[in-house]
Enzyme design. Sequence first.
Site, short mmCIF file in Angstrom:
data_model
loop_
_atom_site.label_atom_id
_atom_site.label_comp_id
_atom_site.label_asym_id
_atom_site.label_seq_id
_atom_site.Cartn_x
_atom_site.Cartn_y
_atom_site.Cartn_z
N LYS A 101 -9.33 -0.37 -5.97
CA LYS A 101 -9.36 0.33 -4.69
C LYS A 101 -10.71 1.00 -4.47
O LYS A 101 -11.19 1.76 -5.31
CB LYS A 101 -8.24 1.37 -4.65
CG LYS A 101 -8.15 2.14 -3.36
CD LYS A 101 -7.74 1.26 -2.18
CE LYS A 101 -7.88 1.98 -0.85
NZ LYS A 101 -6.66 2.64 -0.44
N HIS A 151 -10.46 1.33 1.75
CA HIS A 151 -10.25 2.31 2.82
C HIS A 151 -11.46 2.14 3.72
O HIS A 151 -12.57 2.57 3.38
CB HIS A 151 -10.15 3.74 2.28
CG HIS A 151 -9.96 4.74 3.37
ND1 HIS A 151 -8.76 5.35 3.61
CD2 HIS A 151 -10.81 5.18 4.34
CE1 HIS A 151 -8.87 6.15 4.66
NE2 HIS A 151 -10.11 6.07 5.12
N HIS A 195 0.87 -1.20 0.00
CA HIS A 195 0.00 0.00 0.00
C HIS A 195 0.89 1.24 0.00
O HIS A 195 1.49 1.59 1.01
CB HIS A 195 -0.91 0.02 1.24
CG HIS A 195 -1.86 1.18 1.28
ND1 HIS A 195 -3.20 1.03 1.56
CD2 HIS A 195 -1.68 2.52 1.08
CE1 HIS A 195 -3.79 2.22 1.54
NE2 HIS A 195 -2.89 3.14 1.25
N ASP A 202 1.45 2.62 3.52
CA ASP A 202 0.59 3.80 3.33
C ASP A 202 1.42 5.07 3.35
O ASP A 202 0.93 6.13 3.78
CB ASP A 202 -0.55 3.84 4.36
CG ASP A 202 -1.60 4.89 4.03
OD1 ASP A 202 -1.71 5.27 2.84
OD2 ASP A 202 -2.29 5.33 4.96
N HIS A 204 1.54 5.37 -1.76
CA HIS A 204 1.18 6.53 -2.59
C HIS A 204 2.45 7.11 -3.18
O HIS A 204 3.34 7.52 -2.45
CB HIS A 204 0.48 7.59 -1.74
CG HIS A 204 -0.78 7.09 -1.11
ND1 HIS A 204 -2.01 7.17 -1.74
CD2 HIS A 204 -1.00 6.46 0.07
CE1 HIS A 204 -2.94 6.63 -0.95
NE2 HIS A 204 -2.35 6.19 0.15
N HIS A 245 -4.62 -0.51 5.81
CA HIS A 245 -4.20 0.27 6.98
C HIS A 245 -5.14 0.12 8.17
O HIS A 245 -5.77 1.09 8.59
CB HIS A 245 -3.96 1.75 6.63
CG HIS A 245 -5.04 2.45 5.83
ND1 HIS A 245 -6.38 2.30 6.07
CD2 HIS A 245 -4.96 3.31 4.79
CE1 HIS A 245 -7.06 3.05 5.22
NE2 HIS A 245 -6.22 3.67 4.43
C1 NCD Z 1 -3.65 8.98 2.04
C2 NCD Z 1 -3.15 10.00 1.01
O1 NCD Z 1 -2.63 11.04 1.42
O2 NCD Z 1 -3.28 9.74 -0.19
N1 NCD Z 1 -3.73 9.60 3.32
C3 NCD Z 1 -3.77 9.00 4.54
O3 NCD Z 1 -3.95 9.71 5.54
N2 NCD Z 1 -3.62 7.70 4.67
C4 NCD Z 1 -4.95 8.42 1.60
C5 NCD Z 1 -5.36 7.13 2.32
O4 NCD Z 1 -4.65 6.13 2.25
O5 NCD Z 1 -6.42 7.11 2.95
ZN ZN Z 2 -3.21 5.10 1.60
ZN ZN Z 3 -6.82 5.07 2.98
#
Ligand code: NCD
Ligand code: ZN
Ligand code: ZN
Length: 345
Positions: free
Chosen positions: A99, A136, A13, A247, A15, A174
């Site tokens: 997702k 999520h 996971h 995450d 970003h 998460h």
């Molecule tokens: C994530 C993001 O910034 O893209 N933020 C977070 O607080 N985890 C989005 C997500 O995974 O929910």
């Molecule tokens: Zn995330």
């Molecule tokens: Zn998330």
Amino acid sequence: MNQITISRPDDWHLHLRDGAAMRDVLPHTAARFARAIVMPNLRPPVTTTALALAYRERILAALPAGSRFEPLMTLYLTDNTPPAEIARARESRVVHAVKYYPAGATTNSDSGVTDLAKCRAVLEVMEKHGMPLLLHGEVTDADIDIFDRERVFIERTLAPLVERFQGLKVVMEHITTREAAEFVTAAPPRVAATLTPQHLLLSRNALFTGGVRPHNYCLPILKREVHRAALVAAATSGNPKFFLGTDSAPHARHTKENDCGCAGMFSAHAGIELYAEVFAAAGAIDRLEGFASHHGADFYALPRNTEKITLVRESWAVPPSVPFGADTLVPMRAGDFVHWRIAGA
Ligand code: NCD
Ligand code: ZN
Ligand code: ZN
């Protein structure tokens, strides 16, 4: 034990964002992980296989020379995702999951699903193709306390979903609560969960240590210590349903130090090292490899990595900030120490 050699881990996971910001954060992940499940919450979101293929090309082009890092792509589910898109995604062999963001639940989730009932046909096709649904897991109702949003999601959405689609592979992303760890443990093997370093290392006190701490704000929000303890127990249990998903969610410093600060913590700079701390503190460092390098690959029916990395118990200082495109960001543990490092890195 002050040293451990494990198969190179994967991040299930992550970003990466896009453009110049992506070029700055990607090397942190590529230096540690063999593969990562790349989240589709870009602006605009990655809703089609064609968009996922193009995004994957941009990631590959941004990799440091000689890197063999493999991005595993995902599609962003909307109320209007056509069932045919799932077959295209499967055939592409580069899209590995879909997702689900409840609309409005988190960063860039405005195009998310308003009602899962609208996605029934898509979910049936996913079930047929063995395409995992990543969730999520939070309700968005304004009358539900922010600390209860995950627990209520399990009752209202996740439990009925797992029951209704008996063949659907599901990853609760998460997880942050004892209830989530218990739900996943009791569910059939097709239901799994990822765990982040922040939810394993920090309780909600970390949001308010001496004052408000925007860099510890992420969603789902940090919870009480009893939940953190339950998550550590799940992660270190050896149960193959639990695996690593950082995450890591980079945001420019000024967007977090703000009247209305963004949710997300950046951890890619220490993406395996922080988990080594958790497992060592729990006396379970021998179970780190399963959690970090085996369980996720097995769940996604991908081969395990054969390359190895060695982690040593040695402290190193995290910089106060790191480059993020035209901006900078504040990484997890900024200005403090991480107590494991990768040998030879
Ligand atoms: C994530 C993001 O910034 O893209 N933020 C977070 O607080 N985890 C989005 C997500 O995974 O929910
Ligand atoms: Zn995330
Ligand atoms: Zn998330």
